[in-house]
Design an enzyme around this catalytic site. Structure first.
Site, short mmCIF file in Angstrom:
data_model
loop_
_atom_site.label_atom_id
_atom_site.label_comp_id
_atom_site.label_asym_id
_atom_site.label_seq_id
_atom_site.Cartn_x
_atom_site.Cartn_y
_atom_site.Cartn_z
N SER A 144 0.86 -1.19 0.00
CA SER A 144 0.00 0.00 0.00
C SER A 144 0.89 1.23 0.00
O SER A 144 2.10 1.14 0.28
CB SER A 144 -0.85 -0.02 1.28
OG SER A 144 -1.48 1.21 1.49
N TYR A 165 -1.66 -0.97 10.50
CA TYR A 165 -1.82 -1.25 9.07
C TYR A 165 -0.53 -0.86 8.32
O TYR A 165 -0.03 -1.62 7.49
CB TYR A 165 -3.02 -0.49 8.51
CG TYR A 165 -3.30 -0.74 7.04
CD1 TYR A 165 -3.97 -1.89 6.63
CD2 TYR A 165 -2.91 0.17 6.06
CE1 TYR A 165 -4.23 -2.13 5.28
CE2 TYR A 165 -3.17 -0.06 4.71
CZ TYR A 165 -3.83 -1.20 4.33
OH TYR A 165 -4.07 -1.43 2.99
N1 LIG Z 1 -8.87 -0.38 -1.19
C1 LIG Z 1 -7.79 0.40 -0.99
O1 LIG Z 1 -7.88 1.65 -0.96
C2 LIG Z 1 -6.43 -0.22 -0.80
C3 LIG Z 1 -5.32 0.62 -0.75
C4 LIG Z 1 -4.08 0.05 -0.53
C5 LIG Z 1 -3.93 -1.32 -0.42
N2 LIG Z 1 -5.03 -2.11 -0.48
C6 LIG Z 1 -4.85 -3.55 -0.29
O2 LIG Z 1 -5.45 -4.25 -1.36
C7 LIG Z 1 -5.95 -5.50 -0.90
C8 LIG Z 1 -7.41 -5.66 -1.33
O3 LIG Z 1 -8.15 -4.59 -0.80
P1 LIG Z 1 -9.69 -4.37 -1.14
O4 LIG Z 1 -9.95 -2.93 -0.96
O5 LIG Z 1 -10.02 -5.01 -2.42
O6 LIG Z 1 -10.37 -5.16 0.08
P2 LIG Z 1 -11.88 -5.67 0.22
O7 LIG Z 1 -12.24 -5.48 1.65
O8 LIG Z 1 -12.74 -5.08 -0.83
O9 LIG Z 1 -11.76 -7.23 -0.09
C9 LIG Z 1 -10.97 -8.06 0.73
C10 LIG Z 1 -11.39 -9.50 0.53
O10 LIG Z 1 -10.54 -10.30 1.37
C11 LIG Z 1 -11.35 -11.28 2.01
N3 LIG Z 1 -10.72 -11.71 3.27
C12 LIG Z 1 -10.60 -11.00 4.41
N4 LIG Z 1 -10.05 -11.75 5.36
C13 LIG Z 1 -9.77 -12.96 4.82
C14 LIG Z 1 -9.19 -14.15 5.31
N5 LIG Z 1 -8.78 -14.24 6.57
N6 LIG Z 1 -9.08 -15.20 4.49
C15 LIG Z 1 -9.50 -15.12 3.19
N7 LIG Z 1 -10.07 -14.02 2.68
C16 LIG Z 1 -10.20 -12.94 3.47
C17 LIG Z 1 -12.68 -10.59 2.26
O11 LIG Z 1 -13.71 -11.51 2.48
C18 LIG Z 1 -12.83 -9.79 0.97
O12 LIG Z 1 -13.51 -10.53 -0.01
C19 LIG Z 1 -5.74 -5.52 0.61
O13 LIG Z 1 -4.57 -6.23 0.92
C20 LIG Z 1 -5.58 -4.06 0.96
O14 LIG Z 1 -4.82 -3.85 2.14
C21 LIG Z 1 -6.29 -1.60 -0.68
#
Ligand SMILES: NC(=O)c1ccc[n+]([C@@H]2O[C@H](COP(=O)([O-])OP(=O)(O)OC[C@H]3O[C@@H](n4cnc5c(N)ncnc54)[C@H](O)[C@@H]3O)[C@@H](O)[C@H]2O)c1
Length: 313
Positions: free
Chosen positions: A185, A198
């Site tokens: 991130s 985080y």
């Molecule tokens: N959305 C953002 O702004 C952003 C920014 C920087 C980094 N990220 C990173 O990108 C990745 C995806 O983010 P997102 O926004 O799509 O998240 P999201 O919350 O939309 O989706 C996350 C998915 O992970 C699944 N999940 C959670 N815990 C789990 C577990 N223990 N086992 C299996 N599955 C599990 C959830 O059920 C969900 O379907 C993450 O690692 C997040 O930290 C996101």
């Protein structure tokens, strides 16, 4: 006797100077190669024969990546803790005539991840692209975060990366073929208020990927056939970031999940080692922000006033 040692020392000194000069040449070659790849990116590789396992495919960026890899002909292994939303993703892929298999798994559970690897290999085949995407982001001041919340965050955001690597890397090493993708991130490149654990977890992801690259490259078996890509998104509109604070919206806007997935799949196909979403942020943070003295970077960040505000779950 003394003359002998003098000669040996001179020989060692000369060889050290040559080694140093050769290293300088190689460092400069790699810098020029990096710049050249920025100007003329390599052709995207074909992934149609790959088996792509993505964690967290039930929602957000994971779902969008699954759809895109499937459109390129890859076989997708959808893994999520939420069986219902995961099934929805697989159905979306199948509606487009793509190939998808679903597995419910809590990636924090090492034994479950090992079982998953055994099952996927038996039922579908060897995973050749592993995307460690599942992640959570509690957003409040450190002192308001409970022990349980922090441990869960580290289990999902950090440890799950290690469990899946231990489960899927051996078959990639046996074939010297594969690609590992990790979701860090912007919070893994700079400190952000309300995201202390985080940020720590996302710095850890970058550390894991960097150390893994060194371990694979240093190995006498020379695992150059296994590629590594670390993605550092800024803010993607998936709902993960519940209260984004953006002062200059034209410069730094929320990215749509599909747009983010397009950029990630493209980076993977071009074997990019590390990038941001959007990519231009990577250069400004890594090569400008991170070179500033800490307090100067802090003043700059205060002006930009970008981050996430605390929220109740
Ligand atoms: N959305 C953002 O702004 C952003 C920014 C920087 C980094 N990220 C990173 O990108 C990745 C995806 O983010 P997102 O926004 O799509 O998240 P999201 O919350 O939309 O989706 C996350 C998915 O992970 C699944 N999940 C959670 N815990 C789990 C577990 N223990 N086992 C299996 N599955 C599990 C959830 O059920 C969900 O379907 C993450 O690692 C997040 O930290 C996101």
């Amino acid at each position: 006797m003394n003359l002998f040692y003098l000669r040996v020392n001179i020989q060692e000194a000369i060889s050290l100077v040559f080694e140093f000069l050769w290293t300088l040449i190689k460092v400069n070659y790699e810098i020029l190669r990096g710049i050249w790849k920025m100007i003329v990116p390599p052709e995207p590789k074909d992934v149609s024969n790959e088996i792509v396992l993505i964690t967290g495919t039930g929602h957000g960026i994971g779902r969008e990546m699954a759809l895109r890899f499937a459109r390129l002909g890859a076989t997708i292994i959808c893994v999520d803790i939420n069986a219902t939303t995961n099934e929805e993703t697989a159905n979306l892929i199948k509606q487009e005539k793509g190939k998808a298999h679903t597995y419910q798994c809590d990636v924090t559970n090492r034994a479950a991840v090992m079982q998953l690897a055994e099952k996927v290999t038996r039922e579908v085949g060897d995973v050749s692209i592993l995307v460690n995407n599942a992640g959570i982001m509690p957003c409040k001041p450190l002192l308001e975060q409970t022990e349980q919340e922090i441990k869960l965050l580290n289990d999902i955001n950090i440890n799950a990366n290690l469990w899946t690597l231990q489960a899927f890397l051996p078959s990639m090493m046996a074939r010297n073929h594969g690609h590992i993708v990790a979701m860090s991130s912007m919070a893994g490149m700079m400190g952000i208020r309300n995201l202390v654990p985080y940020c720590g977890s996302k710095y850890a992801v970058r550390g894991i990927m960097e150390a893994l690259a060194v371990e694979l490259w240093d190995d006498p078996k020379d695992y150059k056939g296994i590629k590594l890509t670390t993605i550092c998104p800024y803010m993607v509109d998936t709902g993960l970031c519940k209260k984004p604070r953006i002062r200059f919206e034209n410069l730094m806007k929320l990215v749509a999940p599909g747009e983010a997935a397009d950029m990630i799949v493209d980076a993977v196909r071009r074997d990019v080692i590390e990038t941001s979403i959007p990519p231009e942020l990577h250069y400004s943070i890594r090569y400008i922000h991170n070179l500033l003295p800490f307090r100067a970077a802090y003043v700059w960040n205060t002006f930009l006033n970008t981050g996430v505000d605390a929220h109740e779950d």
